[in-house]
Design a protein around this motif. Structure first.
Motif, PDB file in Angstrom:
ATOM      1  N   GLU A 117       6.618  70.680  67.713  1.00 38.52           N
ATOM      2  CA  GLU A 117       7.864  71.442  67.684  1.00 38.52           C
ATOM      3  C   GLU A 117       7.664  72.814  67.040  1.00 38.52           C
ATOM      4  OE1 GLU A 117      12.455  71.105  66.007  1.00 38.52           O
ATOM      5  OE2 GLU A 117      10.889  69.831  65.179  1.00 38.52           O
ATOM      6  N   VAL A 118       6.925  72.834  65.931  1.00 37.52           N
ATOM      7  CA  VAL A 118       6.652  74.115  65.276  1.00 37.52           C
ATOM      8  C   VAL A 118       5.971  75.072  66.243  1.00 37.52           C
ATOM      9  CG1 VAL A 118       5.263  75.258  63.506  1.00 37.52           C
ATOM     10  CG2 VAL A 118       6.553  73.225  62.927  1.00 37.52           C
ATOM     11  N   PHE A 119       4.955  74.549  66.938  1.00 28.56           N
ATOM     12  CA  PHE A 119       4.216  75.420  67.848  1.00 28.56           C
ATOM     13  C   PHE A 119       5.064  75.871  69.032  1.00 28.56           C
ATOM     14  CE2 PHE A 119       1.690  76.032  71.681  1.00 28.56           C
ATOM     15  CZ  PHE A 119       0.925  77.111  71.283  1.00 28.56           C
ATOM     16  N   LEU A 183      -5.681  69.285  65.051  1.00 22.04           N
ATOM     17  CA  LEU A 183      -6.705  69.742  65.991  1.00 22.04           C
ATOM     18  C   LEU A 183      -6.244  69.611  67.441  1.00 22.04           C
ATOM     19  CD1 LEU A 183      -9.968  68.407  64.328  1.00 22.04           C
ATOM     20  CD2 LEU A 183      -9.230  70.781  64.545  1.00 22.04           C
ATOM     21  N   CYS A 184      -5.516  68.537  67.734  1.00 22.56           N
ATOM     22  CA  CYS A 184      -5.013  68.362  69.101  1.00 22.56           C
ATOM     23  C   CYS A 184      -3.995  69.443  69.443  1.00 22.56           C
ATOM     24  CB  CYS A 184      -4.388  66.985  69.269  1.00 22.56           C
ATOM     25  SG  CYS A 184      -5.591  65.650  69.427  1.00 22.56           S
ATOM     26  N   VAL A 185      -3.152  69.807  68.485  1.00 20.31           N
ATOM     27  CA  VAL A 185      -2.171  70.869  68.732  1.00 20.31           C
ATOM     28  C   VAL A 185      -2.876  72.209  68.900  1.00 20.31           C
ATOM     29  CG1 VAL A 185      -0.242  72.173  67.734  1.00 20.31           C
ATOM     30  CG2 VAL A 185      -0.252  69.685  67.604  1.00 20.31           C
ATOM     31  N   THR A 190      -4.097  76.442  73.335  1.00 23.41           N
ATOM     32  CA  THR A 190      -4.844  77.324  74.233  1.00 23.41           C
ATOM     33  C   THR A 190      -4.950  76.772  75.651  1.00 23.41           C
ATOM     34  OG1 THR A 190      -6.931  76.272  73.586  1.00 23.41           O
ATOM     35  CG2 THR A 190      -6.232  78.214  72.330  1.00 23.41           C
ATOM     36  N   GLN A 191      -4.747  75.461  75.814  1.00 28.85           N
ATOM     37  CA  GLN A 191      -4.926  74.846  77.130  1.00 28.85           C
ATOM     38  C   GLN A 191      -3.605  74.467  77.800  1.00 28.85           C
ATOM     39  OE1 GLN A 191      -8.021  74.601  78.456  1.00 28.85           O
ATOM     40  NE2 GLN A 191      -8.854  75.533  76.601  1.00 28.85           N
ATOM     41  N   GLU A 192      -2.780  73.728  77.071  1.00 30.82           N
ATOM     42  CA  GLU A 192      -1.502  73.227  77.584  1.00 30.82           C
ATOM     43  C   GLU A 192      -1.666  72.564  78.953  1.00 30.82           C
ATOM     44  OE1 GLU A 192       2.216  75.325  76.914  1.00 30.82           O
ATOM     45  OE2 GLU A 192       1.135  76.842  75.778  1.00 30.82           O
TER      46      GLU A 192
END
Length: 228
Positions: A117-119, A183-185, A190-192
């Protein structure tokens, strides 16, 4: 009479006034630094996660010398920005997400969801503080992990205890959860290649399965109070 004791009431009042003055100056300096960081993040949110110093000072309407007077160097600014961002944006979300969770499954999903959510809602600022603080090699990053891990440890301890399950090992589990999620976030930033909901479900399912496979005899028995 102790050599450190004031000799009369006037000396005592003078010492008290001097302390109050120093404390007010210290508080004022902290507030000024926080205000500048808030303004910098406002520029970042408008211009992207790496606008450059020239754009920042131009948009803020201040000089570079003002920033130099309030921050020792770029590392100091990065550390202050990270600390401010964690205390204002990340920690409150995690506290709120964890406050109503009763079992370990929702706890894991809450932490993962809070970071996502933050990201998703504050991408430029999130990338700005994480990128610049990492570049500075700040010890504050580790300190921040400890603060958040304590929240997760306490929440896990409460949820596992409520289920009459062993709470041994909640601290290392908390760090494993935090490290995996963060790390996953960062990868997802960069990938989504998956949606936010898919990311939360994937990470949470993996971590939940890992916790179920752990027994108290196989892990360290640190609790939240034992994390330095």
């Amino acid at each position: 009479m102790s050599i450190d004791e004031p000799k009369n009431i006037d000396e005592a009042l003078s010492a008290s006034t001097e302390f109050d003055t120093v404390e007010r100056w210290r508080r004022s300096k902290i507030d000024r630094r926080h205000s500048l960081i808030d303004d910098i993040l406002a520029v970042v949110r408008s211009h992207g996660h790496d606008p450059g110093l020239d754009v920042i000072v131009s948009e803020m309407g201040v000089s570079k010398s003002l920033l130099r007077r309030n921050f020792v160097d770029s590392s100091d600014l990065a550390e202050t920005a990270l600390a401010r961002y964690v205390s204002v944006e990340i920690e409150p979300r995690i506290r709120s997400a964890l406050s109503s969770q009763k079992t370990d499954h929702p706890v894991i999903r809450a932490v993962t969801g809070a970071y996502v959510e933050v990201f998703t809602h504050d991408r430029p600022a999130y990338l700005f503080v994480t990128t610049h603080s990492a570049a500075s090699g700040s010890k504050l990053i580790a300190d921040t992990d400890y603060r958040i891990a304590r929240l997760i440890t306490a929440a896990l301890g409460t949820s596992l205890g409520a289920q009459k399950m062993s709470t041994a090992g909640t601290a290392p589990i908390a760090f494993a959860i935090l490290g995996t999620v963060r790390l996953c976030v960062h990868w997802w930033a960069t990938q989504e290649l998956v949606t936010a909901d898919e990311l939360v479900a994937c990470v949470a399912t993996m971590l939940e399965g890992g916790i179920r496979g752990i027994t108290a005899d196989e892990i360290c028995g640190m609790t939240a109070d034992e994390i330095c």
